[in-house]
Design a protein around this motif. Structure first.
Motif, PDB file in Angstrom:
ATOM      1  N   ASP A  25       0.810  -1.099   0.071  1.00  0.00           N
ATOM      2  CA  ASP A  25       0.025  -0.126  -0.170  1.00  0.00           C
ATOM      3  C   ASP A  25       0.931   1.143   0.016  1.00  0.00           C
ATOM      4  N   HIS A  26       2.135   1.119   0.515  1.00  0.00           N
ATOM      5  CA  HIS A  26       2.831   2.335   0.846  1.00  0.00           C
ATOM      6  C   HIS A  26       4.270   2.070   0.142  1.00  0.00           C
ATOM      7  N   TYR A 116       6.313   6.395   3.120  1.00  0.00           N
ATOM      8  CA  TYR A 116       5.849   7.063   2.133  1.00  0.00           C
ATOM      9  C   TYR A 116       4.201   6.939   2.622  1.00  0.00           C
ATOM     10  N   TRP A 117       3.726   7.718   3.606  1.00  0.00           N
ATOM     11  CA  TRP A 117       2.440   7.686   4.125  1.00  0.00           C
ATOM     12  C   TRP A 117       1.913   9.094   3.983  1.00  0.00           C
ATOM     13  N   GLU A 121      -3.385   8.701   6.876  1.00  0.00           N
ATOM     14  CA  GLU A 121      -2.631   7.531   7.435  1.00  0.00           C
ATOM     15  C   GLU A 121      -1.098   8.209   7.968  1.00  0.00           C
ATOM     16  N   ARG A 323       2.808  14.813   3.767  1.00  0.00           N
ATOM     17  CA  ARG A 323       3.470  13.222   3.810  1.00  0.00           C
ATOM     18  C   ARG A 323       4.112  13.376   5.217  1.00  0.00           C
TER      19      ARG A 323
END
Length: 370
Positions: A25-26, A116-117, A121, A323
């Motif tokens: 997902d990331h 990388y969120w 999130e 981010r």
């Protein structure tokens, strides 16, 4: 979670790593094992870390080990650029706790991560990291970037640009300017030479070493599965270029450079919108669904140190996105404090005197290190 720390990956481990990354997902291209070769080319020690639960790979991280400047034999930090990668906050914490306790980190002063969120999130992960003992080590509580939706058609992407940018694209289309993919090292070398000229002349920053961009082109930017460089030419005169890399979902506009003197010689045409549009088309054709402009804030204050950079990116109509900031977990307080003091002083000066940030890599389209 079972943690493995490896100096190298076998072909089977490499395949397993990349398969995991492709569905994560990331995911982020900076955590592709091919980037380890770029780190090694400039003399950095690299450690591949994997996390396993019930025999299933659930976390990966490429960590660069930076020597302690004061204590021989110790490492100041193990740093994962745009990583590590896992799908849940609980997996992230289990992975990092397991790594912090691993024998390979007994001589490491700190763990540094920049996963990388994005958006909510990112906020949720920040709260969990703080509870686990991590602290934000960026000057700001989050990073600002901009995202462009690539699920639009190519015509819709072009139409989404500002009126001024659309006009500049049309002028380039009608001219003798040609946008070419850098398939030879000589083309990439021209791009990096112009980039370094800009870095030194305008920003007083350290130029990109030749060993780094040679390895980068060989392993990353000559392979459309992960990277590309687009250059704009009038005949054989270089006008500008855009360097991108991508994951399976997101393309990242890492570096843009223009040659103003060459542009003036051909009527002062602005090639940036055409190059960025070509980059978006490339990313869309490669299956990406979004395009990260790598640094964006919709500021109106012309005195903001990054106003000019943000203003030209505004022409591409990105959506502002938060981010997660860089986070650090201190493993050896005494050694880390002594080694980190100069950087902490610099960050505090930037916080107190924002105008000093013009001396930072963030003043460019993108920082050299992310």
């Amino acid at each position: 979670m079972d943690i493995e720390c490896l100096d190298n990956l076998t072909d089977a481990q490499m395949s397993e790593w990349r398969d995991f990354l492709a569905q994560a997902d990331h995911q982020h291209p900076r955590q592709d094992p091919r980037f380890a070769e770029v780190e090694r080319a400039v003399g950095h020690q690299v450690m591949f870390v994997t996390g396993w639960r019930d025999g299933k790979l659930c976390a990966v991280g490429i960590f660069t080990l930076q020597p302690n400047r004061l204590v021989p034999g110790r490492m100041a930090v193990a740093s994962a650029l745009s990583g590590p990668v896992c799908d849940s906050a609980s997996d992230m914490i289990d992975f990092l706790r397991g790594l912090a306790a691993h024998d390979r980190l007994t001589k490491v002063d700190a763990l540094r991560i920049t996963p990388y969120w994005l958006e909510q999130e990112a906020d949720d992960l920040t709260a969990v990291l703080v509870q686990a003992g991590f602290r934000i080590s960026d000057p700001e509580p989050h990073r600002d970037t901009g995202m462009i939706d690539l699920t639009m058609t190519e015509d819709e992407l072009r139409a989404s640009f500002s009126r001024s940018a659309r006009r500049k694209v049309r002028l380039v289309d009608k001219s003798d300017i040609e946008i070419r993919t850098a398939t030879r090292f000589e083309d990439a070398e021209t791009f990096f030479e112009r980039l370094n000229t800009l870095v030194i002349a305008r920003h007083n920053l350290t130029p990109v070493p030749r060993t780094e961009y040679e390895a980068g082109f060989r392993h990353i930017f000559n392979d459309p599965s992960i990277g590309v460089i687009f250059n704009a030419y009038h005949e054989d005169v270089f006008l500008g270029g855009l360097l991108l890399y991508r994951s399976g979902t997101t393309a990242h506009a890492r570096r843009y450079v223009a040659d103003p003197e060459a542009a003036r010689a051909v009527g002062n045409l602005r090639v940036a919108p055409a190059l960025w549009l070509e980059g978006m088309f490339w990313a869309k054709r490669e299956g990406c669904t979004r395009f990260d402009v790598e640094g964006f804030l919709p500021v109106e204050d012309k005195n903001h140190p990054n106003f000019n950079v943000y203003e030209y990116k505004r022409e591409f109509k990105p959506t502002h996105v938060r981010r997660i900031a860089e986070h650090t977990l201190v493993l050896n307080a005494a050694s880390h404090s002594a080694n980190a003091l100069p950087g902490q002083v610099k960050n505090e000066l930037k916080r107190l005197f924002p105008q000093l940030r013009q001396l930072s890599p963030k003043r460019l389209l993108s920082a050299r290190r992310r």
